[in-house]
Design a protein around this motif. Structure first.
Motif, PDB file in Angstrom:
ATOM      1  N   UNK A  13       0.860  -1.180   0.000  1.00 36.45           N
ATOM      2  CA  UNK A  13       0.000   0.000   0.000  1.00 36.45           C
ATOM      3  C   UNK A  13       0.894   1.226   0.000  1.00 36.45           C
ATOM      4  N   UNK A  14       0.638   2.138  -0.893  1.00 38.47           N
ATOM      5  CA  UNK A  14       1.368   3.409  -0.918  1.00 38.47           C
ATOM      6  C   UNK A  14       0.455   4.493  -0.381  1.00 38.47           C
ATOM      7  N   UNK A  15       1.007   5.303   0.477  1.00 41.89           N
ATOM      8  CA  UNK A  15       0.263   6.434   1.022  1.00 41.89           C
ATOM      9  C   UNK A  15       1.011   7.701   0.628  1.00 41.89           C
ATOM     10  N   UNK A  16       0.339   8.614  -0.034  1.00 42.34           N
ATOM     11  CA  UNK A  16       0.944   9.869  -0.461  1.00 42.34           C
ATOM     12  C   UNK A  16       0.455  10.984   0.450  1.00 42.34           C
ATOM     13  N   UNK A  17       1.380  11.737   0.963  1.00 46.40           N
ATOM     14  CA  UNK A  17       1.064  12.858   1.835  1.00 46.40           C
ATOM     15  C   UNK A  17       1.548  14.151   1.201  1.00 46.40           C
ATOM     16  N   UNK A  18       0.776  15.192   1.360  1.00 44.59           N
ATOM     17  CA  UNK A  18       1.208  16.533   0.969  1.00 44.59           C
ATOM     18  C   UNK A  18       1.752  17.218   2.228  1.00 44.59           C
ATOM     19  N   UNK A  19       2.551  18.229   2.041  1.00 45.58           N
ATOM     20  CA  UNK A  19       3.060  18.968   3.204  1.00 45.58           C
ATOM     21  C   UNK A  19       1.918  19.492   4.071  1.00 45.58           C
ATOM     22  N   UNK A  20       0.806  19.866   3.453  1.00 44.83           N
ATOM     23  CA  UNK A  20      -0.338  20.384   4.207  1.00 44.83           C
ATOM     24  C   UNK A  20      -1.007  19.304   5.062  1.00 44.83           C
ATOM     25  N   UNK A  21      -0.735  18.016   4.776  1.00 45.61           N
ATOM     26  CA  UNK A  21      -1.282  16.917   5.574  1.00 45.61           C
ATOM     27  C   UNK A  21      -0.508  16.704   6.872  1.00 45.61           C
ATOM     28  N   UNK A  22       0.674  17.276   6.968  1.00 47.49           N
ATOM     29  CA  UNK A  22       1.533  17.065   8.129  1.00 47.49           C
ATOM     30  C   UNK A  22       1.235  18.073   9.223  1.00 47.49           C
ATOM     31  N   UNK A  23       1.551  17.738  10.471  1.00 50.33           N
ATOM     32  CA  UNK A  23       1.364  18.704  11.561  1.00 50.33           C
ATOM     33  C   UNK A  23       2.252  19.926  11.342  1.00 50.33           C
ATOM     34  N   UNK A  24       1.817  21.093  11.814  1.00 45.55           N
ATOM     35  CA  UNK A  24       2.577  22.332  11.576  1.00 45.55           C
ATOM     36  C   UNK A  24       4.005  22.302  12.129  1.00 45.55           C
TER      37      UNK A  24
END
Length: 99
Positions: A13-24
């Motif tokens: 399973x690949x999970x793609x995250x954007x910078x906006x998905x990460x905690x500040x």
């Protein structure tokens, strides 16, 4: 001997995250933190511009006609700061998610 191991199926399973998905508080590096740039006046700093270009700096931008006798030239220390093909590829991966 560790024992007898068997597997009947595997998956991934690949999970793609954007910078906006990460905690500040997480601020992942972009790779461009060390891309120094300067804008130099051709009229006042032509000698300095020549020195920088001869030292390997790369011209990134030209702003013509700042005033009747001058032009500004933008330079950066690393070509990889302006040429994305040096560190990546223009070919979209087959797993790329279009949203």
């Amino acid at each position: 001997v560790l024992g007898n191991f068997q597997a009947s199926s595997t998956s991934s399973l690949r999970i793609f995250l954007r910078n906006s998905d990460l905690p500040p508080q997480l601020d992942p590096p972009s790779g461009y933190e060390y891309c120094l740039s300067e804008y130099l006046s051709i009229f006042n700093q032509l000698g300095r511009l020549d020195s920088l270009v001869n030292a390997g700096w790369v011209v990134i931008d030209t702003i013509g006609y700042v005033n009747p006798i001058d032009t500004l030239v933008g330079v950066t220390k690393r070509e990889s700061c302006v040429n994305c093909t040096l560190g990546g590829s223009l070919k979209k991966p087959t797993y790329w998610d279009e949203e």
